[in-house]
Scaffold this motif. Sequence first.
Motif, short mmCIF file in Angstrom:
data_model
loop_
_atom_site.label_atom_id
_atom_site.label_comp_id
_atom_site.label_asym_id
_atom_site.label_seq_id
_atom_site.Cartn_x
_atom_site.Cartn_y
_atom_site.Cartn_z
N TYR A 43 52.14 49.55 69.83
CA TYR A 43 53.23 49.47 70.79
C TYR A 43 54.09 50.72 70.87
O TYR A 43 54.78 50.94 71.86
CB TYR A 43 54.13 48.26 70.48
CG TYR A 43 53.42 46.94 70.57
CD1 TYR A 43 53.05 46.42 71.80
CD2 TYR A 43 53.10 46.23 69.42
CE1 TYR A 43 52.38 45.20 71.89
CE2 TYR A 43 52.44 45.00 69.50
CZ TYR A 43 52.08 44.50 70.73
OH TYR A 43 51.42 43.30 70.81
N ILE A 44 54.10 51.53 69.83
CA ILE A 44 55.00 52.69 69.83
C ILE A 44 54.23 54.00 69.98
O ILE A 44 54.45 54.76 70.90
CB ILE A 44 55.88 52.69 68.57
CG1 ILE A 44 56.83 51.49 68.63
CG2 ILE A 44 56.67 53.99 68.46
CD1 ILE A 44 57.76 51.38 67.47
N LEU A 45 53.28 54.25 69.07
CA LEU A 45 52.50 55.49 69.18
C LEU A 45 51.38 55.36 70.20
O LEU A 45 50.86 56.34 70.70
CB LEU A 45 51.92 55.86 67.80
CG LEU A 45 52.96 56.17 66.72
CD1 LEU A 45 52.25 56.52 65.41
CD2 LEU A 45 53.86 57.33 67.14
N LYS A 46 51.00 54.11 70.50
CA LYS A 46 49.99 53.82 71.54
C LYS A 46 48.66 54.53 71.28
O LYS A 46 48.11 55.18 72.18
CB LYS A 46 50.53 54.18 72.93
CG LYS A 46 51.78 53.39 73.32
CD LYS A 46 52.16 53.63 74.76
CE LYS A 46 53.59 53.22 75.06
NZ LYS A 46 53.87 51.80 74.79
N PHE A 47 48.12 54.38 70.06
CA PHE A 47 46.78 54.88 69.77
C PHE A 47 45.78 54.13 70.65
O PHE A 47 45.70 52.89 70.56
CB PHE A 47 46.42 54.65 68.30
CG PHE A 47 47.02 55.65 67.36
CD1 PHE A 47 48.06 56.49 67.76
CD2 PHE A 47 46.55 55.80 66.05
CE1 PHE A 47 48.61 57.42 66.89
CE2 PHE A 47 47.10 56.73 65.18
CZ PHE A 47 48.13 57.55 65.60
N PRO A 48 45.02 54.82 71.49
CA PRO A 48 44.16 54.14 72.48
C PRO A 48 43.25 53.06 71.91
O PRO A 48 43.19 51.97 72.50
CB PRO A 48 43.35 55.30 73.08
CG PRO A 48 44.24 56.49 72.93
CD PRO A 48 44.96 56.30 71.62
N PRO A 49 42.52 53.29 70.79
CA PRO A 49 41.63 52.22 70.32
C PRO A 49 42.40 50.99 69.87
O PRO A 49 41.88 49.87 69.94
CB PRO A 49 40.90 52.85 69.12
CG PRO A 49 41.22 54.30 69.15
CD PRO A 49 42.46 54.48 69.93
N ALA A 62 38.52 53.98 63.27
CA ALA A 62 39.50 55.03 63.00
C ALA A 62 40.91 54.53 63.30
O ALA A 62 41.86 54.79 62.56
CB ALA A 62 39.19 56.28 63.82
N GLY A 63 41.04 53.77 64.40
CA GLY A 63 42.33 53.20 64.74
C GLY A 63 42.82 52.23 63.69
O GLY A 63 43.99 52.25 63.31
N GLN A 78 31.23 51.52 66.61
CA GLN A 78 32.65 51.23 66.83
C GLN A 78 33.55 52.23 66.12
O GLN A 78 34.52 51.85 65.47
CB GLN A 78 32.97 49.81 66.37
CG GLN A 78 32.33 48.74 67.24
CD GLN A 78 32.76 47.33 66.85
OE1 GLN A 78 32.70 46.97 65.68
NE2 GLN A 78 33.20 46.56 67.82
N VAL A 79 33.22 53.49 66.25
CA VAL A 79 33.91 54.54 65.51
C VAL A 79 35.40 54.61 65.84
O VAL A 79 36.24 54.64 64.94
CB VAL A 79 33.25 55.92 65.77
CG1 VAL A 79 34.07 57.02 65.13
CG2 VAL A 79 31.84 55.92 65.25
N GLN A 123 41.00 64.43 63.65
CA GLN A 123 40.71 64.63 62.23
C GLN A 123 40.08 63.42 61.56
O GLN A 123 39.34 63.55 60.58
CB GLN A 123 41.99 65.05 61.49
CG GLN A 123 42.58 66.35 62.01
CD GLN A 123 43.74 66.85 61.14
OE1 GLN A 123 43.80 66.59 59.95
NE2 GLN A 123 44.66 67.57 61.78
N LEU A 124 40.39 62.22 62.08
CA LEU A 124 39.85 61.01 61.46
C LEU A 124 38.49 60.65 62.07
O LEU A 124 37.57 60.26 61.35
CB LEU A 124 40.85 59.86 61.63
CG LEU A 124 40.90 58.81 60.53
CD1 LEU A 124 41.04 59.46 59.16
CD2 LEU A 124 42.06 57.85 60.78
N GLY A 125 38.37 60.80 63.38
CA GLY A 125 37.13 60.46 64.07
C GLY A 125 35.88 61.09 63.45
O GLY A 125 34.94 60.37 63.09
#
Lengths: 184, 184
Positions: free
Chosen positions: B150-156, A135-136, A130-131, A118-120
């Motif tokens: 560290y917890i949700l581990k969002f890849p970016p 987003a991250g 660096q999308v 949804q954010l991407g």
Amino acid sequence: MARRSDVTRQAILEAARERFASDGYERTTIRAIAADAGIDPAMVMRYYGNKENLFSVAADLDLRVPDLTEVPRADIGAVLARHVMTRWEGDETLMALLRAGVTNPAIAERMRSIFAAQLGPVVVTVAPGQVETRAGLVSTQVLGFTLCRYILKFPPVVAMSVEDVVRWLGPTLQRYLTEPEVLA
Amino acid sequence: MARRSDVTRQAILEAARERFASDGYERTTIRAIAADAGIDPAMVMRYYGNKENLFSVAADLDLRVPDLTEVPRADIGAVLARHVMTRWEGDETLMALLRAGVTNPAIAERMRSIFAAQLGPVVVTVAPGQVETRAGLVSTQVLGFTLCRYILKFPPVVAMSVEDVVRWLGPTLQRYLTEPEVLA
DNA sequence: CTCCTTGGTCAACGGTTGTTGACTTTCAAG
DNA sequence: CTTGAAAGTCAACAACCGTTGACCAAGGAG
């Protein structure tokens, strides 16, 4: 075709959302949800199979990120900050997802895909490359704010007005979205 | 005077820290901690009374915020960002506290007092007023980053290097700390 | 009215949890 | 060696959990 049991199904869903949001996944019991809905615990199982499935139905999250292509480029940070503040009035879904995702790996995976999906697409319409990273970064600030204000209830963060949030978080989100590419 | 049981006490504490950090408060069982430490669950009760007390002993957190008065004013955001990245290598205490505080009100209160007591005094040495608000803002970005990485581990967010973090989060923290007072 | 699908209740199951108390072992002081 | 406190083991408790299946009630279709 409306079923006769639809009111019960809905009552279960609303009770589940509230419980999951305020107590988290493990502390929320089927029995408590049933009691809130004024019915027998067995009905919850009949209609939703098991606790895990009930959660996934109750915590279906739509961020409703505004369309940023219609917003002046200089304002997108402020618009986004204001949206974060207003999005969760009367909707406890994010709180439920956050409280549960922190201890449940499957729910954490749900959060990852929700934010990525949804954010991407919104970020890609305004960002100069660096999308995913952008987003991250937006996620870290938005979720951190939500965590501190609505869950941990840090007093200075709770005390902030909508305008405070726009003025403080707006520039941060603006920079994460529009700052020229940063090399590693 | 060293007691004969000190090694056991320490083994319990280490096992507790790991379990609380990776599983959260409710999913962590006394039995699992005892099994990890290679002793009987009753020993945990004997030495630490109950689960809640064991947690509060195991999750005693020191942020070790660096002294910012020795840092060039323009660099304090970067120094703080770098500190956040390096502080939690080999120390799972913050993860334990975060995972548990999200569903346990008493632990959330612990986090509030820890951040207020340890962040406030440092912020006051560099900030031009609005100290509590600034400390709260720093908390939102730092905790949000910790949560996503560290917890949700969002890849970016996981993919970011130390230098990435310094360059992206540094200016944010810098602004929260040094930006001239913003009226509400 | 009869029948049968649907909505709803009730009591119980197997399992797990925090916690307790009685018991045995270890070991250093006398 | 004797003794007694400390260290550690074992089995069980009461409570609670998700889940199940047998049972009853309603109400529309034929």
